[in-house]
Design a protein around this motif. Sequence first.
Motif, PDB file in Angstrom:
ATOM      1  N   LEU A  50      39.046  57.943  72.243  1.00 40.17           N
ATOM      2  CA  LEU A  50      38.452  58.138  70.961  1.00 40.17           C
ATOM      3  C   LEU A  50      38.055  56.678  70.278  1.00 40.17           C
ATOM      4  N   GLY A  51      39.032  55.790  70.403  1.00 36.02           N
ATOM      5  CA  GLY A  51      39.019  54.826  69.755  1.00 36.02           C
ATOM      6  C   GLY A  51      40.065  53.750  70.326  1.00 36.02           C
ATOM      7  N   GLU A  52      39.893  52.472  69.709  1.00 43.02           N
ATOM      8  CA  GLU A  52      40.913  51.556  70.173  1.00 43.02           C
ATOM      9  C   GLU A  52      42.369  51.923  70.201  1.00 43.02           C
ATOM     10  N   SER A  53      42.691  52.731  69.074  1.00 39.91           N
ATOM     11  CA  SER A  53      44.051  53.216  69.147  1.00 39.91           C
ATOM     12  C   SER A  53      44.328  54.777  69.423  1.00 39.91           C
ATOM     13  N   LEU A  65      48.186  63.765  72.051  1.00 36.78           N
ATOM     14  CA  LEU A  65      48.010  62.178  71.732  1.00 36.78           C
ATOM     15  C   LEU A  65      48.577  61.662  72.746  1.00 36.78           C
ATOM     16  N   LEU A  66      48.169  60.280  73.239  1.00 37.89           N
ATOM     17  CA  LEU A  66      48.593  59.366  74.319  1.00 37.89           C
ATOM     18  C   LEU A  66      48.984  57.995  73.492  1.00 37.89           C
ATOM     19  N   SER A  67      50.007  57.571  74.108  1.00 42.21           N
ATOM     20  CA  SER A  67      50.392  56.108  73.706  1.00 42.21           C
ATOM     21  C   SER A  67      49.534  55.319  74.486  1.00 42.21           C
ATOM     22  N   LYS A  68      49.520  53.794  74.338  1.00 44.68           N
ATOM     23  CA  LYS A  68      48.738  53.075  75.071  1.00 44.68           C
ATOM     24  C   LYS A  68      49.117  52.900  76.355  1.00 44.68           C
ATOM     25  N   GLU A  69      50.301  53.358  77.114  1.00 45.12           N
ATOM     26  CA  GLU A  69      50.687  53.537  78.090  1.00 45.12           C
ATOM     27  C   GLU A  69      50.394  55.169  78.951  1.00 45.12           C
ATOM     28  N   TYR A  70      49.522  55.742  77.917  1.00 49.97           N
ATOM     29  CA  TYR A  70      49.005  56.926  78.387  1.00 49.97           C
ATOM     30  C   TYR A  70      50.392  58.077  78.582  1.00 49.97           C
ATOM     31  N   LYS A  71      51.252  57.832  77.758  1.00 49.52           N
ATOM     32  CA  LYS A  71      52.533  58.687  77.564  1.00 49.52           C
ATOM     33  C   LYS A  71      52.284  59.816  76.500  1.00 49.52           C
ATOM     34  N   PRO A  72      52.398  61.023  76.590  1.00 47.01           N
ATOM     35  CA  PRO A  72      52.231  61.905  75.465  1.00 47.01           C
ATOM     36  C   PRO A  72      53.072  61.933  74.472  1.00 47.01           C
ATOM     37  N   PHE A  73      53.071  61.708  73.073  1.00 48.10           N
ATOM     38  CA  PHE A  73      53.890  61.802  72.092  1.00 48.10           C
ATOM     39  C   PHE A  73      53.731  62.719  70.965  1.00 48.10           C
ATOM     40  N   VAL A  74      52.562  63.456  70.961  1.00 47.44           N
ATOM     41  CA  VAL A  74      52.291  64.345  69.836  1.00 47.44           C
ATOM     42  C   VAL A  74      51.505  65.469  70.668  1.00 47.44           C
ATOM     43  N   HIS A  75      51.671  66.994  70.467  1.00 45.88           N
ATOM     44  CA  HIS A  75      50.883  67.803  70.716  1.00 45.88           C
ATOM     45  C   HIS A  75      50.134  68.253  69.529  1.00 45.88           C
ATOM     46  N   LEU A  76      48.612  68.444  69.745  1.00 43.06           N
ATOM     47  CA  LEU A  76      47.786  68.490  68.553  1.00 43.06           C
ATOM     48  C   LEU A  76      47.585  69.921  68.345  1.00 43.06           C
ATOM     49  N   LYS A  77      48.292  70.820  69.069  1.00 43.91           N
ATOM     50  CA  LYS A  77      48.349  72.417  68.573  1.00 43.91           C
ATOM     51  C   LYS A  77      46.671  72.613  68.278  1.00 43.91           C
ATOM     52  N   ARG A  80      40.582  72.285  70.952  1.00 42.08           N
ATOM     53  CA  ARG A  80      39.566  71.375  71.246  1.00 42.08           C
ATOM     54  C   ARG A  80      39.792  70.157  70.271  1.00 42.08           C
ATOM     55  N   VAL A  81      39.450  68.989  70.338  1.00 41.15           N
ATOM     56  CA  VAL A  81      39.056  67.759  69.205  1.00 41.15           C
ATOM     57  C   VAL A  81      37.481  67.724  69.064  1.00 41.15           C
ATOM     58  N   ILE A  82      37.213  67.884  67.837  1.00 36.91           N
ATOM     59  CA  ILE A  82      35.827  68.008  67.637  1.00 36.91           C
ATOM     60  C   ILE A  82      35.352  66.956  66.962  1.00 36.91           C
ATOM     61  N   GLY A  83      36.043  65.945  66.654  1.00 38.64           N
ATOM     62  CA  GLY A  83      35.599  64.745  65.783  1.00 38.64           C
ATOM     63  C   GLY A  83      36.848  63.752  65.661  1.00 38.64           C
ATOM     64  N   ILE A  89      41.699  62.640  63.045  1.00 39.11           N
ATOM     65  CA  ILE A  89      41.365  63.446  64.178  1.00 39.11           C
ATOM     66  C   ILE A  89      41.063  64.779  63.927  1.00 39.11           C
ATOM     67  N   ILE A  90      39.882  65.322  63.957  1.00 40.35           N
ATOM     68  CA  ILE A  90      39.311  66.756  63.507  1.00 40.35           C
ATOM     69  C   ILE A  90      39.666  67.618  64.758  1.00 40.35           C
ATOM     70  N   ILE A  91      40.566  68.644  64.565  1.00 35.78           N
ATOM     71  CA  ILE A  91      40.786  69.628  65.605  1.00 35.78           C
ATOM     72  C   ILE A  91      40.322  70.893  65.314  1.00 35.78           C
ATOM     73  N   GLU A  92      40.175  71.733  66.248  1.00 30.25           N
ATOM     74  CA  GLU A  92      39.872  73.309  66.283  1.00 30.25           C
ATOM     75  C   GLU A  92      40.632  74.096  66.974  1.00 30.25           C
ATOM     76  N   GLY A  93      41.077  75.112  66.296  1.00 30.65           N
ATOM     77  CA  GLY A  93      41.849  76.232  67.001  1.00 30.65           C
ATOM     78  C   GLY A  93      41.428  77.394  66.737  1.00 30.65           C
ATOM     79  N   PRO A  94      41.880  78.675  66.979  1.00 33.94           N
ATOM     80  CA  PRO A  94      41.490  79.980  67.169  1.00 33.94           C
ATOM     81  C   PRO A  94      41.131  80.274  65.738  1.00 33.94           C
ATOM     82  N   LYS A  95      41.872  79.757  64.626  1.00 33.90           N
ATOM     83  CA  LYS A  95      41.806  80.213  63.225  1.00 33.90           C
ATOM     84  C   LYS A  95      40.893  79.199  62.387  1.00 33.90           C
ATOM     85  N   GLY A  96      40.439  78.110  63.054  1.00 32.12           N
ATOM     86  CA  GLY A  96      39.489  77.206  61.995  1.00 32.12           C
ATOM     87  C   GLY A  96      40.002  75.666  62.463  1.00 32.12           C
TER      88      GLY A  96
END
Length: 526
Positions: A50-53, A65-77, A80-83, A89-96
Motif C-alpha cells: 500500500l505504501g513504502e511502510s 500487517l506485515l513487516s519489511k521482512e513480510y512477517k505478520p505483526f498485527v491482525h487487522l480484524k 478487507r482493506v478499502i483504502g 489504513i481504512i478497513i471494512e468488516g461485517p458491521k462497517g
Amino acid sequence: MNYHPNWIATFACSLFLFLQLTDIYGQTYEVFDQNLKLKSRLEYDQISILGESVRISTSNNEIKLLSKEYKPFVHLKAERVIGYNQPWIIIEGPKGKGVFHEYGEDILLPEYDDIQTFYTLILANKGNQYWIYDHSSRNTSPIGSFDHAVMARNGQVIAKTDQGYYLPLSINPNHLYSEIIEVNDNFLISKEDSGFGLINRDGDYILQPIIDHIVHVEGNFFYAFDGNQYMLIRAREGKVDITYTSYHKITLEDGMMLEYIHGKLRRVMKNDGILLDQTGMEKVFSVGKKHYNVLLKDNRIGLLGPNGWIINPVAGNIETILLGAESLFPAKKSNLFGFVNQSGAWVIENKYQEVRNFKDGMAAVKIEGGWGFLNKEGIKVTSSGFDQVSDFNNSLAVIKKNGKYNLIDQNGNMLFFEGFDRITSAVENYFITENNNLYGLIAPNGKEIVEPKFQELRREDLNRILVRTGNKYGIIDENGDYLLPVYYKSITFDSGSDQILAEDQYQFFQSEPEILQAPIKKKKGE
C-alpha cells in the motif's frame, strides 16, 4: 536473449517440483533482492503493497500487517482493506468501516458507515451521528448530528443541516452559516445574511462577512467588491491584506482582470495590483496562463507576461503573438503563422497554417495539410508530408505517415524501416511501441530494447522492465535480456524494502505455516 543465472536454479527446482508432485499446492511469493537473488519464499494468499511502510497479507481468511521482512505483526480484524491515506489504513468488516494506524495501532473499530481522513484527524459517522478522532490527543469525540458532513481541505469539518451550515471544529461550533465554500488548503468562503467572509484553518474569521461578492482567483488571492468599491485581497493565516482598491469597474472573466476608467479600458491587473497601466488600449485577450496580447487603437500589438512586456507593441498588422521558446515567438498575420523575435521583427515568414514552439532548435510547422520541421534559420529539415508529429525531445521526434508511426532524428532520417501502429512517449524520454496490441520499448537514444511482443510493458526502475504475456509476468533489462522469466502470476516492486515479490502457485512440501523452506528433492526410490 540471455537469462540471469540467479533464477535458473530456482526455476529448475520449481519445475522439478511441478513435475514430481501432484497432491499439494500453495500460493507463494518468491522474494528477491535488487540483484534478483532469491532470499526466501512466503506462503500467503495475497500480499499487497500500500505504501513504502505498509504491506498487508491475506492468509486463512485473515488480513494482517506485515513487516519489511513480510512477517505478520498485527491482525487487522477485517474482511478487507478499502483504502490507505497515510498514515491511516481504512478497513471494512461485517458491521462497517474502521481505521488502523500504519504502525498497527487500532484506532476505530469497524462499525462506522463512512470514514474521512485529514492528516491527524479522522471523521467517522453512523447515520447522522458524527465523531472526530484526533491523533495528537488519542481521543474520539462526538461532534453532533448532521444531514451530511465532510472533512475540508483546510482541516475543518463542514456540516450541513436543514437550517444551514456549521463548522463543528471551530471555536464557534454552533454558529450558523448560509453557505460554506471550500476554495483551497487554507481558507473557506462563508456567506451570512450580512455578506461574504473568509475563514482560516482554525475556523476563525480573517475577513468579517460584510462583503457583497468575493471570488477565489488562485492561491491565496481573491477578487471582491462591496458596494461600489472593488478590491484585490491576499489572505494570510491571521488576517487579510487589501492589496488594491478602486471605485472604477474591475472585471474578472476567464481568469483575466481588467480595470475600466470612465468606461474605457485602462489597466490589466494581476492578483495583487496593476500589471499594466496603458492608455489607448482597444482590446486585451489571453494567449496562455497569465500571458496576454494587448491591441492598441493605433493597431500595434504586444505580448504581455506576468512581469510586464515580453514584446513591446509593434506595428505591421500582426494579429496574434504567442508565448515562444528559444527566443522565437509564433505570430499570425493574414491568418498564417511565422515567427518573430523579441523585438517583434519577422525571422521566419508567415506562411504556415499551424506552428509549434521551438524545442531542441526545431519547430513543427504545418503547410498544405502536412506537418514538417524547420530549424531556427527557417530551413526545412524534413518534408511536410507527415500526418502527425510530436516536438523534438532529446534529438528525436515521433511522426506518423501513411498510418504508421516512426521516430526521426534532427536530420529527418527515419529510425525504423516498417514503423509501428503507435509510438507513445514515456517517462525519462523512453518510447513505448505498439503493433497488433502488443507492446515494445525504445531507449532515449532510439535503440530498440525489445520489439512489440508483450501484452503489458512497464518500466519500473533503472534496468528493470516489467512485462506480461497472457497471465504471466517477468522482468527484462534494458538490453532486452530476461532477469526473471515470464512465469509468475504477478510481480510487485516493493520500493520501501528494496525487494521484489514474485507471486507463484506451485507444488511444495509444507514445512512451516508462514515461511517455506526451499523445496526438498526426493531421492530415487523414496
